[in-house]
Design an enzyme around this catalytic site. Structure first.
Site, mmCIF file in Angstrom:
data_model
loop_
_atom_site.group_PDB
_atom_site.id
_atom_site.type_symbol
_atom_site.label_atom_id
_atom_site.label_comp_id
_atom_site.label_asym_id
_atom_site.label_seq_id
_atom_site.Cartn_x
_atom_site.Cartn_y
_atom_site.Cartn_z
ATOM 1 N N ASP A 12 -1.087 5.768 -9.703
ATOM 2 C CA ASP A 12 -1.344 6.114 -11.110
ATOM 3 C C ASP A 12 -0.333 7.200 -11.465
ATOM 4 O O ASP A 12 -0.401 8.309 -10.944
ATOM 5 C CB ASP A 12 -2.789 6.613 -11.235
ATOM 6 C CG ASP A 12 -3.122 7.135 -12.628
ATOM 7 O OD1 ASP A 12 -2.209 7.251 -13.467
ATOM 8 O OD2 ASP A 12 -4.310 7.444 -12.854
ATOM 9 N N LYS A 134 -10.902 3.009 -10.786
ATOM 10 C CA LYS A 134 -12.125 3.828 -10.841
ATOM 11 C C LYS A 134 -13.061 3.564 -9.663
ATOM 12 O O LYS A 134 -14.276 3.571 -9.811
ATOM 13 C CB LYS A 134 -12.884 3.628 -12.160
ATOM 14 C CG LYS A 134 -12.021 3.698 -13.412
ATOM 15 C CD LYS A 134 -11.350 5.029 -13.634
ATOM 16 C CE LYS A 134 -10.577 5.050 -14.946
ATOM 17 N NZ LYS A 134 -9.107 5.071 -14.748
ATOM 18 N N TYR A 234 -9.513 17.380 -6.306
ATOM 19 C CA TYR A 234 -9.657 16.167 -7.102
ATOM 20 C C TYR A 234 -8.459 15.965 -8.023
ATOM 21 O O TYR A 234 -8.167 16.806 -8.855
ATOM 22 C CB TYR A 234 -10.936 16.202 -7.941
ATOM 23 C CG TYR A 234 -11.117 14.931 -8.728
ATOM 24 C CD1 TYR A 234 -11.336 13.728 -8.057
ATOM 25 C CD2 TYR A 234 -11.040 14.905 -10.110
ATOM 26 C CE1 TYR A 234 -11.468 12.539 -8.753
ATOM 27 C CE2 TYR A 234 -11.182 13.717 -10.812
ATOM 28 C CZ TYR A 234 -11.392 12.539 -10.129
ATOM 29 O OH TYR A 234 -11.526 11.356 -10.814
ATOM 30 N N LYS A 237 -8.994 8.948 -8.631
ATOM 31 C CA LYS A 237 -9.681 8.167 -7.615
ATOM 32 C C LYS A 237 -8.668 7.320 -6.846
ATOM 33 O O LYS A 237 -7.553 7.116 -7.293
ATOM 34 C CB LYS A 237 -10.749 7.311 -8.293
ATOM 35 C CG LYS A 237 -11.913 7.016 -7.397
ATOM 36 C CD LYS A 237 -12.585 8.266 -6.867
ATOM 37 C CE LYS A 237 -13.491 7.943 -5.695
ATOM 38 N NZ LYS A 237 -14.012 9.143 -5.049
HETATM 39 P P1 13P Z 1 -8.198 7.573 -12.260
HETATM 40 O O1 13P Z 1 -8.394 7.834 -10.789
HETATM 41 O O2 13P Z 1 -8.200 6.122 -12.538
HETATM 42 O O3 13P Z 1 -6.998 8.295 -12.758
HETATM 43 O O4 13P Z 1 -9.467 8.121 -13.024
HETATM 44 C C1 13P Z 1 -9.659 9.475 -13.045
HETATM 45 C C2 13P Z 1 -10.882 9.912 -13.740
HETATM 46 O O5 13P Z 1 -11.304 11.044 -13.550
HETATM 47 C C3 13P Z 1 -11.564 9.003 -14.661
HETATM 48 O O6 13P Z 1 -12.702 9.578 -15.230
HETATM 49 MG MG MG Z 2 -5.596 8.251 -14.128
HETATM 50 MG MG MG Z 3 -6.989 4.661 -11.741
#
Ligand code: 13P
Ligand code: MG
Ligand code: MG
Ligand code: 13P
Length: 372
Positions: A12, A134, A234, A237
């Site tokens: 990402d 996600k 964090y 994801k």
């Molecule tokens: P991603 O891992 O897809 O970037 O999503 C992050 C997130 O916190 C969505 O609520």
């Molecule tokens: Mg993202």
């Molecule tokens: Mg993502």
């Protein structure tokens, strides 16, 4: 015998609006990059670029084996170029998953997710590439188990004499960095005891049992990179990919797809801190918009021949998945009603790897001993 490596490397590196989709120009940047720097130079034989939600996915075929420095660097450089576009245009989460400042030999542990498989081509090789947004690698535990070890899912386990011996699962402990091989059907219950513990264990690979070489027996490979563990905080994801081979001694393509008919509950929704149903969708519907979700999975069906990719077929675009989607959306509604409460919100242990540490840090001086 043609030996083929499939490398799926994803990251990402920017999206709109918020964490919903990779904009088309970023996909084009990656396509141009792989064409110019890899395909035209003969480094790879073929490639395909797509997105699932805010994750930019590459599929490359070549003969350089897994963990090849050149292949990893190609993907890394493409992600850097796409991230530069995202940064320049202030897209959301520009460069989100690129944890290192510079490439250092292999993308593992540096943010991108990787699934790579080396196999000897047969007379015909159907390969399904799964990609999620996600959610986390453990989302594959239930479907991969069903595909390779449950005769109620996979008819071939009882009907195809070459499958009756069963499959061997390689399982990772994601936090202790250990692995174990378990045979099915003999060790089915031990396997389930581990992979049912989705907070800790993930299926990494599945092999057909028997005498042949690993490159003949490899059946599935799942990306198990844990982004937040690599980052120490964090950042987003894991959003894993997986490669699954089908037919002629492996589960039929339809048996592979059947594993995703359960709308099972996975972690990774909103801020990586919520559980919800895994929604199987077409690529055009991989737009996680409600509460940044629900978690999505797409499936691209290819035929791999002489290291070329024929296809893809967008496998979940079929109407036979409509009722699974309806069920998933009903489960999503039900779970959302629980707001900040477990089990919609993940457990405290899982939050350790996501958003809770700062809250606990802020409150830590305010806990008093209970005297009564
Ligand atoms: P991603 O891992 O897809 O970037 O999503 C992050 C997130 O916190 C969505 O609520
Ligand atoms: Mg993202
Ligand atoms: Mg993502
Ligand atoms: P295979 O022998 O190629 O696995 O065929 C079985 C099949 O196609 C069942 O749908």
């Amino acid at each position: 015998m043609v030996e083929t490596t499939i490398s799926c490397i994803k990251a990402d590196v920017g999206s709109l609006a918020g964490h919903v989709i990779v904009p088309e120009p970023m996909l084009d940047i990656m396509r141009e990059h792989l064409k110019k720097e890899a395909l035209n130079k003969g480094i790879i034989d073929d490639f395909y670029v797509f997105n699932v939600g805010d994750d930019l996915e590459t599929v490359m075929t070549h003969n350089r084996g897994a963990n090849d420095e050149k292949i990893h660097e190609l993907a890394w450089d493409g992600f850097i170029k796409a991230a530069d576009y995202a940064k320049k245009n202030k897209l959301y989460g520009a460069g989100q998953d690129l944890l290192a400042d510079a490439f250092s030999g292999n993308v593992r542990g540096q943010g991108p997710g990787v699934a790579e498989m080396v196999f000897e081509e047969r007379k015909s090789d159907p390969v399904i590439i799964f990609a999620c947004d996600k959610t986390e690698p453990q989302a594959f535990n239930l479907p991969i188990y069903k595909i390779f070890a449950d005769p109620f899912n996979t008819a071939g386990l009882t009907l195809d004499p070459t499958m009756i011996a069963g499959f061997t699962f390689e399982v990772y402990n994601l936090y202790e960095h250990t692995r174990i091989m378990l045979d099915t059907p003999e060790e089915t219950y031990e396997l389930l005891a581990l992979i049912g513990t989705t907070s800790k264990y993930a299926i990494k690979r599945v092999f057909k049992k028997g005498e042949g070489k690993e490159t003949q027996r490899i059946a599935a490979e799942i990306c198990t990179e844990k982004l937040n563990v690599s980052a120490g905080k964090y950042v987003g994801k894991d959003d894993p990919v997986a490669i699954v081979r089908g037919q002629s001694g492996f589960p039929a393509v339809g048996e592979i797809m059947e594993g995703f008919t359960h709308a099972h509950i996975v972690s990774g929704w909103m801020r990586g801190s919520h559980k919800g149903p895994l929604l199987p969708v077409s690529v055009k519907d991989a737009t996680p918009t409600r509460f940044d979700g629900p978690p999505r999975i797409v499936a691209l069906g290819f035929q791999v021949g002489n290291r070329k990719l024929y296809g893809p077929r967008d496998m979940f675009s079929d109407i036979s998945f409509d009722l699974v989607r309806k069920k998933a959306l009903e489960i999503a509604d039900f779970m959302r009603e629980q707001g900040p409460f477990e089990p919609h919100r993940v457990s405290e242990a899982e939050l350790e790897y996501t958003t809770m540490p700062q809250v606990m840090e802020k409150l830590k001086g305010r806990f008093k001993k209970i005297e009564e």
